[in-house]
Design a protein around this motif. Structure first.
Motif, mmCIF file in Angstrom:
data_model
loop_
_atom_site.group_PDB
_atom_site.id
_atom_site.type_symbol
_atom_site.label_atom_id
_atom_site.label_comp_id
_atom_site.label_asym_id
_atom_site.label_seq_id
_atom_site.Cartn_x
_atom_site.Cartn_y
_atom_site.Cartn_z
ATOM 1 N N SER A 15 3.871 -4.888 -2.848
ATOM 2 C CA SER A 15 2.564 -4.253 -3.039
ATOM 3 C C SER A 15 1.642 -5.141 -3.860
ATOM 4 C CB SER A 15 2.721 -2.891 -3.730
ATOM 5 O OG SER A 15 2.999 -3.089 -5.099
ATOM 6 N N VAL A 16 0.370 -5.007 -3.611
ATOM 7 C CA VAL A 16 -0.623 -5.773 -4.361
ATOM 8 C C VAL A 16 -0.594 -5.392 -5.837
ATOM 9 C CG1 VAL A 16 -2.565 -4.202 -3.941
ATOM 10 C CG2 VAL A 16 -2.997 -6.641 -4.323
ATOM 11 N N GLU A 17 -0.233 -4.152 -6.150
ATOM 12 C CA GLU A 17 -0.119 -3.737 -7.552
ATOM 13 C C GLU A 17 0.981 -4.512 -8.258
ATOM 14 O OE1 GLU A 17 -1.726 0.077 -5.564
ATOM 15 O OE2 GLU A 17 -0.318 -1.503 -5.031
ATOM 16 N N ASP A 18 2.107 -4.729 -7.586
ATOM 17 C CA ASP A 18 3.192 -5.505 -8.179
ATOM 18 C C ASP A 18 2.792 -6.974 -8.342
ATOM 19 O OD1 ASP A 18 5.073 -3.504 -8.673
ATOM 20 O OD2 ASP A 18 5.984 -3.697 -6.693
ATOM 21 N N VAL A 19 2.066 -7.502 -7.382
ATOM 22 C CA VAL A 19 1.599 -8.888 -7.492
ATOM 23 C C VAL A 19 0.627 -9.031 -8.662
ATOM 24 C CG1 VAL A 19 0.296 -10.728 -6.335
ATOM 25 C CG2 VAL A 19 1.971 -9.375 -5.051
ATOM 26 N N ALA A 20 -0.279 -8.066 -8.812
ATOM 27 C CA ALA A 20 -1.222 -8.097 -9.934
ATOM 28 C C ALA A 20 -0.474 -8.028 -11.267
ATOM 29 C CB ALA A 20 -2.225 -6.952 -9.818
ATOM 30 N N GLU A 21 0.519 -7.163 -11.351
ATOM 31 C CA GLU A 21 1.325 -7.043 -12.570
ATOM 32 C C GLU A 21 2.042 -8.355 -12.879
ATOM 33 O OE1 GLU A 21 3.166 -5.552 -15.987
ATOM 34 O OE2 GLU A 21 1.462 -4.775 -14.850
ATOM 35 N N ILE A 49 9.307 -2.100 10.600
ATOM 36 C CA ILE A 49 7.936 -1.772 10.204
ATOM 37 C C ILE A 49 7.175 -1.190 11.382
ATOM 38 C CG2 ILE A 49 5.762 -2.698 9.315
ATOM 39 C CD1 ILE A 49 8.156 -2.622 7.303
ATOM 40 N N ALA A 50 7.317 -1.799 12.550
ATOM 41 C CA ALA A 50 6.634 -1.298 13.742
ATOM 42 C C ALA A 50 7.071 0.133 14.046
ATOM 43 C CB ALA A 50 6.910 -2.205 14.933
ATOM 44 N N SER A 51 8.352 0.410 13.925
ATOM 45 C CA SER A 51 8.871 1.755 14.177
ATOM 46 C C SER A 51 8.259 2.770 13.214
ATOM 47 C CB SER A 51 10.390 1.744 14.052
ATOM 48 O OG SER A 51 10.909 3.043 14.209
ATOM 49 N N GLN A 52 8.164 2.396 11.929
ATOM 50 C CA GLN A 52 7.571 3.309 10.944
ATOM 51 C C GLN A 52 6.093 3.554 11.242
ATOM 52 O OE1 GLN A 52 8.398 1.688 7.055
ATOM 53 N NE2 GLN A 52 10.571 2.112 7.208
ATOM 54 N N LEU A 53 5.378 2.521 11.640
ATOM 55 C CA LEU A 53 3.953 2.679 11.962
ATOM 56 C C LEU A 53 3.756 3.512 13.223
ATOM 57 C CD1 LEU A 53 2.692 -0.908 11.130
ATOM 58 C CD2 LEU A 53 2.180 1.199 9.881
ATOM 59 N N ILE A 54 4.570 3.271 14.231
ATOM 60 C CA ILE A 54 4.486 4.045 15.473
ATOM 61 C C ILE A 54 4.703 5.524 15.184
ATOM 62 C CG2 ILE A 54 5.752 4.519 17.626
ATOM 63 C CD1 ILE A 54 6.022 1.408 17.879
ATOM 64 N N ASP A 97 6.564 4.110 0.056
ATOM 65 C CA ASP A 97 5.496 4.776 -0.688
ATOM 66 C C ASP A 97 4.151 4.148 -0.373
ATOM 67 O OD1 ASP A 97 7.517 6.257 -1.886
ATOM 68 O OD2 ASP A 97 7.650 4.874 -3.595
ATOM 69 N N LYS A 98 4.088 2.843 -0.382
ATOM 70 C CA LYS A 98 2.829 2.146 -0.142
ATOM 71 C C LYS A 98 2.412 2.219 1.315
ATOM 72 C CE LYS A 98 1.670 1.358 -4.115
ATOM 73 N NZ LYS A 98 0.420 1.930 -4.591
ATOM 74 N N LEU A 99 3.373 2.191 2.221
ATOM 75 C CA LEU A 99 3.045 2.246 3.640
ATOM 76 C C LEU A 99 2.345 3.560 3.966
ATOM 77 C CD1 LEU A 99 3.267 0.599 6.213
ATOM 78 C CD2 LEU A 99 5.453 1.712 6.654
ATOM 79 N N ASN A 100 2.858 4.656 3.438
ATOM 80 C CA ASN A 100 2.208 5.951 3.668
ATOM 81 C C ASN A 100 0.809 5.980 3.065
ATOM 82 O OD1 ASN A 100 4.348 7.072 5.092
ATOM 83 N ND2 ASN A 100 5.354 7.776 3.238
ATOM 84 N N GLU A 101 0.648 5.400 1.882
ATOM 85 C CA GLU A 101 -0.664 5.344 1.231
ATOM 86 C C GLU A 101 -1.653 4.520 2.064
ATOM 87 O OE1 GLU A 101 -2.253 3.067 -2.681
ATOM 88 O OE2 GLU A 101 -0.504 4.337 -2.994
ATOM 89 N N ILE A 102 -1.206 3.380 2.558
ATOM 90 C CA ILE A 102 -2.059 2.516 3.372
ATOM 91 C C ILE A 102 -2.427 3.198 4.686
ATOM 92 C CG2 ILE A 102 -2.076 0.356 4.687
ATOM 93 C CD1 ILE A 102 -0.290 -0.778 2.379
ATOM 94 N N ILE A 103 -1.480 3.858 5.302
ATOM 95 C CA ILE A 103 -1.741 4.562 6.558
ATOM 96 C C ILE A 103 -2.773 5.658 6.338
ATOM 97 C CG2 ILE A 103 -0.718 6.160 8.238
ATOM 98 C CD1 ILE A 103 1.861 4.391 7.965
ATOM 99 N N GLN A 104 -2.610 6.444 5.295
ATOM 100 C CA GLN A 104 -3.566 7.519 5.019
ATOM 101 C C GLN A 104 -4.962 6.962 4.754
ATOM 102 O OE1 GLN A 104 -2.936 10.677 5.663
ATOM 103 N NE2 GLN A 104 -0.928 9.919 6.241
ATOM 104 N N TRP A 105 -5.056 5.883 3.989
ATOM 105 C CA TRP A 105 -6.352 5.265 3.694
ATOM 106 C C TRP A 105 -7.013 4.809 4.989
ATOM 107 C CZ3 TRP A 105 -8.853 0.692 4.481
ATOM 108 C CH2 TRP A 105 -10.001 0.472 3.737
ATOM 109 N N ASN A 106 -6.233 4.176 5.863
ATOM 110 C CA ASN A 106 -6.789 3.691 7.123
ATOM 111 C C ASN A 106 -7.199 4.828 8.045
ATOM 112 O OD1 ASN A 106 -6.772 0.611 7.561
ATOM 113 N ND2 ASN A 106 -4.901 1.034 6.417
ATOM 114 N N LYS A 107 -6.415 5.890 8.082
ATOM 115 C CA LYS A 107 -6.781 7.036 8.918
ATOM 116 C C LYS A 107 -8.117 7.627 8.463
ATOM 117 C CE LYS A 107 -2.294 8.732 10.521
ATOM 118 N NZ LYS A 107 -1.330 9.834 10.450
ATOM 119 N N ILE A 108 -8.287 7.802 7.157
ATOM 120 C CA ILE A 108 -9.531 8.364 6.610
ATOM 121 C C ILE A 108 -10.704 7.439 6.891
ATOM 122 C CG2 ILE A 108 -10.745 8.891 4.448
ATOM 123 C CD1 ILE A 108 -7.963 9.906 3.400
ATOM 124 N N ASN A 109 -10.547 6.174 6.621
ATOM 125 C CA ASN A 109 -11.641 5.233 6.792
ATOM 126 C C ASN A 109 -11.949 4.968 8.258
ATOM 127 O OD1 ASN A 109 -12.645 4.260 4.060
ATOM 128 N ND2 ASN A 109 -10.432 4.285 3.834
#
Length: 115
Positions: A15-21, A49-54, A97-109
Motif C-alpha cells: 500500500s502507498v500508506e506503507d511506502v509513505a511510512e 488479483i484478477a479473480s478478486q477484481l472479477i 483491505d486495500k483492494l476493497n478500498e480501492i475498488i469502492q473508490w473507483n466505483k464511486i468516482n
C-alpha cells in the motif's frame, strides 16, 4: 481484463500508506545513501488479483490471456529484512483491505464521471 502470460507471475503488492511510512522512517533512522526494499513479503499471482477484481465487480466474463511481455519478471517479492532491522519497518496493511478500498473508490468516482 487482459493478463500477459499465464498469470502465474507473482508480485508483492504494497500500500502507498506503507511506502509513505517507510520513507518517513528512512528520513528519521536512515543514513545518506541507504537503500531499502519495501513491500509486504507476501506474493500474489496476477491470476489471484484478477479473480478478486472479477468477483468484486461482478464481471461475468473471464480474463483474456495475451503474450507475455519480454521484460516482465516472473516473480518479484520484496525482501524487507534490512528495512525491518534498520528502520523498524513492518507493513500494516493487507492487500485484501486495500483492494476493497480501492475498488469502492473507483466505483464511486466512475459513477460520478458517468453522470
Amino acid at each position: 481484463p487482459i493478463i500477459y502470460g499465464d498469470g502465474q507471475q507473482v508480485r508483492d503488492f504494497v500500500s502507498v500508506e506503507d511506502v509513505a511510512e517507510a520513507n518517513l522512517l528512512a528520513m528519521d533512522k536512515g543514513e545518506g545513501g541507504d537503500v531499502f526494499n519495501i513491500g509486504t513479503k507476501i506474493g500474489r499471482s496476477v491470476n489471484e488479483i484478477a479473480s478478486q477484481l472479477i468477483k468484486a465487480f461482478n464481471f461475468n466474463g473471464k480474463p483474456l490471456y495475451a503474450k507475455l511481455q519480454l521484460v516482465e519478471q516472473q516473480n518479484s517479492v520484496a525482501d524487507i529484512s534490512r528495512a525491518a532491522k534498520k528502520l523498524g519497518f513492518k507493513p500494516k496493511y493487507k492487500l485484501e483491505d486495500k483492494l476493497n478500498e480501492i475498488i469502492q473508490w473507483n466505483k464511486i468516482n466512475y459513477e460520478n464521471e458517468r453522470h
